[in-house]
Motif scaffolding. Structure first.
Motif, PDB file in Angstrom:
ATOM      1  N   ASP A   1       8.160  12.225 -31.433  1.00 15.50           N
ATOM      2  CA  ASP A   1       7.053  11.688 -31.480  1.00 15.50           C
ATOM      3  C   ASP A   1       6.788  11.521 -32.992  1.00 15.50           C
ATOM      4  OD1 ASP A   1       3.954  12.146 -31.836  1.00 15.50           O
ATOM      5  OD2 ASP A   1       4.792  11.942 -30.093  1.00 15.50           O
ATOM      6  N   ASP A   2       6.043  11.184 -33.783  1.00 13.86           N
ATOM      7  CA  ASP A   2       5.734  11.166 -34.792  1.00 13.86           C
ATOM      8  C   ASP A   2       4.248  12.599 -35.309  1.00 13.86           C
ATOM      9  OD1 ASP A   2       4.043   9.089 -34.127  1.00 13.86           O
ATOM     10  OD2 ASP A   2       4.069   8.120 -35.655  1.00 13.86           O
ATOM     11  N   GLU A   3       4.157  12.161 -34.571  1.00  9.64           N
ATOM     12  CA  GLU A   3       2.747  13.421 -34.524  1.00  9.64           C
ATOM     13  C   GLU A   3       3.177  15.136 -34.100  1.00  9.64           C
ATOM     14  OE1 GLU A   3      -0.778  12.583 -32.114  1.00  9.64           O
ATOM     15  OE2 GLU A   3      -0.175  10.428 -32.045  1.00  9.64           O
TER      16      GLU A   3
ATOM     17  N   ALA B   1      12.496  14.920 -32.674  1.00 13.27           N
ATOM     18  CA  ALA B   1      12.760  14.273 -33.442  1.00 13.27           C
ATOM     19  C   ALA B   1      10.946  13.586 -34.149  1.00 13.27           C
ATOM     20  CB  ALA B   1      13.879  13.051 -33.281  1.00 13.27           C
ATOM     21  N   GLU B   2      11.067  13.687 -35.336  1.00 11.68           N
ATOM     22  CA  GLU B   2       9.412  12.816 -36.020  1.00 11.68           C
ATOM     23  C   GLU B   2       9.719  11.498 -35.713  1.00 11.68           C
ATOM     24  OE1 GLU B   2      11.309  14.423 -40.436  1.00 11.68           O
ATOM     25  OE2 GLU B   2       9.421  14.782 -39.728  1.00 11.68           O
ATOM     26  N   ASN B   3      11.101  10.320 -35.852  1.00  9.82           N
ATOM     27  CA  ASN B   3      10.880   8.739 -35.981  1.00  9.82           C
ATOM     28  C   ASN B   3      12.586   8.897 -35.738  1.00  9.82           C
ATOM     29  OD1 ASN B   3      12.945   9.324 -37.881  1.00  9.82           O
ATOM     30  ND2 ASN B   3      11.620   9.899 -39.272  1.00  9.82           N
ATOM     31  N   ALA B   4      12.394   7.514 -34.957  1.00 11.27           N
ATOM     32  CA  ALA B   4      13.544   7.238 -34.544  1.00 11.27           C
ATOM     33  C   ALA B   4      15.014   7.005 -35.129  1.00 11.27           C
ATOM     34  CB  ALA B   4      13.924   5.243 -34.450  1.00 11.27           C
ATOM     35  N   ALA B   5      14.944   7.562 -36.441  1.00  8.24           N
ATOM     36  CA  ALA B   5      16.218   7.396 -37.425  1.00  8.24           C
ATOM     37  C   ALA B   5      16.702   9.160 -37.009  1.00  8.24           C
ATOM     38  CB  ALA B   5      15.483   7.303 -39.002  1.00  8.24           C
TER      39      ALA B   5
ATOM     40  N   MET C   1       5.685   4.612 -33.514  1.00 10.65           N
ATOM     41  CA  MET C   1       6.647   5.478 -34.542  1.00 10.65           C
ATOM     42  C   MET C   1       6.439   4.069 -35.655  1.00 10.65           C
ATOM     43  SD  MET C   1       9.332   7.567 -32.400  1.00 10.65           S
ATOM     44  CE  MET C   1      10.888   6.155 -32.517  1.00 10.65           C
ATOM     45  N   PRO C   2       6.481   4.877 -37.315  1.00  6.45           N
ATOM     46  CA  PRO C   2       6.140   4.586 -38.485  1.00  6.45           C
ATOM     47  C   PRO C   2       7.674   3.554 -39.000  1.00  6.45           C
ATOM     48  CG  PRO C   2       6.504   6.873 -38.956  1.00  6.45           C
ATOM     49  CD  PRO C   2       6.493   6.531 -37.514  1.00  6.45           C
ATOM     50  N   ASP C   3       8.693   4.092 -38.454  1.00  4.03           N
ATOM     51  CA  ASP C   3       9.875   3.361 -38.643  1.00  4.03           C
ATOM     52  C   ASP C   3      10.445   2.048 -37.790  1.00  4.03           C
ATOM     53  OD1 ASP C   3      10.824   5.047 -37.021  1.00  4.03           O
ATOM     54  OD2 ASP C   3      12.486   5.791 -38.508  1.00  4.03           O
ATOM     55  N   THR C   4      11.123   2.666 -36.303  1.00  5.80           N
ATOM     56  CA  THR C   4      11.124   1.747 -35.619  1.00  5.80           C
ATOM     57  C   THR C   4      10.184   2.313 -34.245  1.00  5.80           C
ATOM     58  OG1 THR C   4      13.668   0.936 -36.428  1.00  5.80           O
ATOM     59  CG2 THR C   4      13.401   1.223 -34.484  1.00  5.80           C
TER      60      THR C   4
ATOM     61  N   VAL D   1      14.684   8.037 -20.034  1.00  7.75           N
ATOM     62  CA  VAL D   1      13.819   7.879 -20.824  1.00  7.75           C
ATOM     63  C   VAL D   1      12.596   7.944 -20.519  1.00  7.75           C
ATOM     64  CG1 VAL D   1      12.885   6.645 -23.036  1.00  7.75           C
ATOM     65  CG2 VAL D   1      15.631   7.149 -22.348  1.00  7.75           C
ATOM     66  N   ILE D   2      11.196   8.930 -20.706  1.00  8.58           N
ATOM     67  CA  ILE D   2      10.160   8.356 -20.520  1.00  8.58           C
ATOM     68  C   ILE D   2       9.390   8.732 -21.641  1.00  8.58           C
ATOM     69  CG2 ILE D   2       7.852   9.537 -19.057  1.00  8.58           C
ATOM     70  CD1 ILE D   2       9.937  11.582 -18.167  1.00  8.58           C
ATOM     71  N   MET D   3       8.929   7.157 -22.215  1.00  6.77           N
ATOM     72  CA  MET D   3       7.669   6.282 -22.880  1.00  6.77           C
ATOM     73  C   MET D   3       6.894   7.153 -22.385  1.00  6.77           C
ATOM     74  SD  MET D   3      10.583   4.983 -23.933  1.00  6.77           S
ATOM     75  CE  MET D   3       9.911   4.039 -25.162  1.00  6.77           C
ATOM     76  N   MET D   4       5.866   7.221 -23.803  1.00  6.20           N
ATOM     77  CA  MET D   4       4.825   7.737 -24.554  1.00  6.20           C
ATOM     78  C   MET D   4       4.034   7.010 -25.411  1.00  6.20           C
ATOM     79  SD  MET D   4       6.069  11.583 -24.477  1.00  6.20           S
ATOM     80  CE  MET D   4       6.958  11.416 -25.829  1.00  6.20           C
TER      81      MET D   4
END
Length: 234
Positions: free
Chosen positions: A8-10, A31-35, A55-58, A77-80
């Motif tokens: 999550d990016d937050e 993890a803060e982003n997809a990368a 998320m900002p990147d992917t 995988v649980i989506m949010m």
């Protein structure tokens, strides 16, 4: 317990989910982003991923597609999301997402979704033909009574009580307040032991809110760190 990757990016969402899941005895990676999520997935092979959609990147749905195409979608995988549409949630489920949580995420919904995802049925293992176990003469002599002498079934004595129940005793000569505190301490220690230190399950068993439960255990002098370590070791 499980190794869970939270993507999550937050920062506030990551910290909140990490605190809750750590309290339940899980190991949490952030993890803060997809990368960062890609690197963590390859490095640790998590048992479960909580994946934010926006998320900002992917975005999370695109990352889910990548994992599936590469054969890396081997974990639930649980989506949010707080802004996802029904179509987005449906697409994620079609790709392979186990569940979807709408933000703000409540404690009960989070723990229920995590428990269900971690206890999904694994694929059935192939059945191997096995030869019948031979009956040894010694076993036949034990299980077959002699002619004319029917053998009564052996009665096994009840095992001695073990666990928290066997140590419960109360001094009824104490003042009422001391006796009540002693009972409550024994009561909560029993449930903590039975639930392997899970504060969430103890709260459900005792009918108390978690904040009230924490204050009560602290007031009674119960060592929560010992129960948490016992839960993680289990």
């Amino acid at each position: 317990m499980a190794n869970i990757l939270v993507v999550d990016d937050e920062l506030g969402i990551r910290d909140l989910l990490s605190e809750i899941l750590n309290d339940e005895g899980h190991t949490v990676q952030l993890a803060e982003n997809a990368a960062s999520a890609r690197a963590a997935r390859l490095e640790s092979q998590p048992d479960l991923v909580l994946l934010d959609i926006w998320m900002p990147d992917t975005d999370g749905v695109t990352l889910l597609k990548e994992w599936r195409a590469a054969g890396l979608l081997t974990m639930p995988v649980i989506m949010m999301s707080g802004h996802a549409t029904l179509n987005t949630a449906s697409e994620a489920a079609r790709i392979g997402a186990q569940d979807f949580l709408e933000k703000p995420i409540t404690l009960q919904k989070l723990l229920k979704a995590v428990q269900q995802a971690l206890h999904r049925d694994p694929p059935p293992a192939p059945k191997l033909a096995s030869a019948p176990r031979p009956v040894t003469p010694a076993l036949t002599a034990v299980t077959m009574p002699l002619a004319g002498h029917p053998q009564a079934p052996a009665v096994q004595p009840d095992p001695a009580p073990t666990g928290p129940q066997s140590r419960q005793s109360f001094d009824l000569d104490r003042p009422l307040r001391e006796a009540r505190d002693h009972f409550e301490k024994t009561y909560f220690e029993y449930h903590l032991a039975m639930e392997n230190g899970s504060m969430t399950r103890v709260a459900e068993k005792t009918g108390l809110e978690r904040t009230h439960l924490y204050r009560k255990l602290k007031q009674l002098g119960i060592d929560l760190s010992r129960n948490r370590k016992h839960s993680q070791a289990a």
